[in-house]
Structure formats: C-alpha cells, structure tokens
Design an enzyme around this catalytic site. Structure first.
Site, short mmCIF file in Angstrom:
data_model
loop_
_atom_site.label_atom_id
_atom_site.label_comp_id
_atom_site.label_asym_id
_atom_site.label_seq_id
_atom_site.Cartn_x
_atom_site.Cartn_y
_atom_site.Cartn_z
N ALA A 168 0.82 -1.21 0.00
CA ALA A 168 0.00 0.00 0.00
C ALA A 168 0.86 1.26 0.00
CB ALA A 168 -0.93 0.00 1.21
N GLN A 204 -6.71 -2.18 6.18
CA GLN A 204 -7.21 -2.85 7.39
C GLN A 204 -8.62 -3.40 7.22
OE1 GLN A 204 -5.43 -3.57 9.97
NE2 GLN A 204 -3.64 -2.26 9.66
N HIS A 263 -0.16 -8.48 3.43
CA HIS A 263 0.26 -9.05 4.71
C HIS A 263 -0.68 -8.76 5.86
CE1 HIS A 263 2.10 -5.35 6.62
NE2 HIS A 263 2.01 -4.96 5.36
N CYS A 311 5.01 2.72 14.67
CA CYS A 311 5.25 3.34 13.36
C CYS A 311 6.29 2.54 12.60
CB CYS A 311 5.67 4.79 13.57
SG CYS A 311 5.62 5.77 12.06
#
Length: 350
Positions: A69, A145, A167, A292
């Site tokens: 992404a 998500q 993933h 992060c």
C-alpha cells in the site's frame, strides 16, 4: 508459549498463501514472455488479479500489483493538491500538500489501523468530494485494514483509487495493490517495461502475487462464514474483562463503529512502549498505539488528532486479534496485563 495479538501489523501467513507461493516457485517463466513458460507465469498473476478484484469489488483491469500500500500511495504525487484525513496512515500523510495547481484529491482510511475506528466516506456532488479541508476532485481510500474483515466494495464506495497490502490479511509481506478506477489517467508509479498496463513497470513478483491472491480468497471466505463475528466477541470479552478491574483505562472508540478485532486502550502515564516490552517478556505480541515504521515508537499523531493529550497519546497500546485467536489466549493476556497494570498503579501511588 508465545501468543500473537498484533494482526493489524501483520497477520500470520495463511496456509493457502504458503501453498500457492511454493507452487509458483516452480514456474520459471517471466509473465511478460510469450512462450508457454511465460504464459504460465502470467496465468498465476491473472488468477490472483481476479481474486483481488473480486475481494475489493472492482474490475480486474483496475488492479495494479505493487510492493504494498505504501508504494501504491505514491500515485498521489501525480496530483497537485493532496488533502489527507487527520487519522490516515503515514503512508498517505507523506504525500500531503496544499497547492492551487493540478487536480485535487482527498486520501483517507476506511478503517484506522491504531484504533480500528471506521470512517464515514465524504459526500460527492457535481462540485466534487466534500472533504474537511475543502472540495476535492478525486477520492483515494486506504482499505488495507478493512479488506477481508468488514464488507466493502470499491464499486459502491464511488472512490477513484484505493490501496491495500497482502500481509494484513494473511498474505506475504512486500506485495499489495493500487486500485485505479478504469478510465482515470494518472502518472505511472514507475517507468520502464510497461508492465501492469503501464501503471507500474518492473517484472511482477509472481510468487508474492500468487500468495496475495490465495490469501485474499481465503480471507473473504472467513468473512462470509462469520469468522470475524467470533473475533468481535473475543474482543468484547477482552475489553469487558480489563474494564472490570482497570477502571481508569480508556478504551478508544468503544462507542463507535470499529473493526471487529481491534482494541486500543490508554492508561495515562504508563507508556505504551513500556507496556509492549512488558507484555513481550510475558509472551504476548501487541503494539503501541503509536507504533510506526522501522520499529520506532512515538507519540500517536492519530490519537492527538482525536483530541487526546500528549500523555494519553503516548500511553496507548493496541491489541488486534485474528481468526486463529482463542478465548484462552485472550483471558491469559487479560490476567498478564492486569498484573502489570496493578504494579504500575502501586508504583504511581508510592
């Protein structure tokens, strides 16, 4: 015994993806070659493309395979004015800029990775998309998500672009897709041999793409069979059990629509990074709400944007469950976390 509760970071590789990848390893051809070996490799890519399109709810020709992404979000650089939702992922925020030149686009996540909170899509009329920062010509959705966890279709969203990664739903790391509404003309992600319909040059990652296709098909099967409803019940058990004893802990977005597997909670003064390390030593993999890139942890920009103060934003953790999670694992985590929380309160009162 280790217990993995960090599905929003990366889901365990699905057996279907593993099998598809192993099979693809024996296919020698380049998918751009016209001989039989090349056509076999191309067939793997096209089968995966069809599976991703069916899952996302778009046409096969609208799927452009990428490394993930983050790379797919690079298409934003082809727009002049890039508006980004305050709670969007850093992969989108990296391209935020205001300009009076070029087409404008609004980029946002369908579901927030830290809190699981679902976003309302902006409205569109003849003037364009009505984003908080102003009207935009185009809309990009980060569905990373949401894909495979909640019902979603690119076609009914009305969006112009979307990005996703394999993933997060049990596919391999390092592969994802840009969904590009057919007929929309944008700058290519990379120049070269003209692969992926000229949108992203470079030989396709056939093995990773095979795993992506198999994983997304399995994920959609889980969704159809109600697996995530079971996961949601486990998430509710987790929060109810913690709330009963940790009455100063804040459960972010509990009253809002959320992903069924995600719980983000704040215990002010108890740093999220500290909690993650303590739970890791206890055998549980979770993440800080401010987790992060490159393993760095910093104050959560998302929680600050939601109105939490600096101490609260630095004191969040996220537990994200998956179809393999059991009630016993959830209850063992509850007991371990509450034990650490009790010690934290005792130290704070001393």
């Amino acid at each position: 015994m280790r217990t993995y509760l960090d599905y929003n970071a990366t889901a365990p590789l699905r057996p279907e993806a593993r099998a598809a990848m192993i099979a693809a390893m024996d296919v020698v051809g380049n998918p751009s070659s016209v001989h039989a070996e090349g056509r076999a490799a191309l067939g793997i890519v096209q089968t995966a493309r069809a599976r991703v399109a069916a899952a996302v709810g778009c046409q096969e020709a609208e799927v452009v395979f990428t490394s993930g992404a983050t790379e797919a979000a690079g298409v934003l650089d082809g727009f002049g004015d890039v508006q980004v939702a305050p709670t969007a992922h850093d992969a989108l925020w990296a391209h935020h800029r205001r300009s009076e030149k070029g087409a404008s686009i609004y980029a946002m996540g369908v579901a927030n990775s830290e809190t699981g909170i679902l976003s309302d899509l902006p409205k569109r009329d003849e003037a364009g998309w009505h984003a908080p920062e102003g009207t935009a010509d185009f809309l990009m959705l980060d569905v990373t998500q949401a894909l495979g966890r909640i019902p979603f279709a690119f076609s009914w969203s009305g969006a112009d672009l979307a990005v996703c990664s394999a993933h997060k739903l049990g596919g391999p790391k390092g592969v994802g897709a840009l969904i590009l509404r057919r007929g929309l003309d944008v700058e290519p992600l990379s120049l070269g041999g003209g692969q992926e319909m000229g949108r992203r040059s470079g030989t396709e990652n056939v093995i990773g793409i095979a795993g992506f296709g198999a994983a997304v098909e399995a994920a959609m099967r889980d969704l159809a069979e109600g697996q995530w409803q079971r996961v949601e019940k486990l998430r509710n058990i987790l929060e109810t059990s913690l709330e009963a004893r940790a009455n100063k802990t804040i459960f972010v977005g509990k009253a809002e629509s959320r992903l069924p597997n995600t719980s983000c909670f704040i215990t002010a003064g108890w740093k999220g990074e500290t909690q993650v390390m303590q739970m890791d030593l206890a055998g549980f993999a979770i993440s800080a709400g401010s987790a992060c890139s490159s393993g760095k942890v910093r104050e959560s920009r998302v929680l600050r944007a939601m109105g939490f103060d600096a101490s609260q934003a630095a004191s969040a953790v996220r537990v994200s469950l998956g179809p393999e999670t059991t009630e016993d694992e959830v209850l063992r985590f509850v007991q371990a976390w509450l034990g650490k929380e009790e010690k934290f309160r005792a130290r704070s009162a001393a």
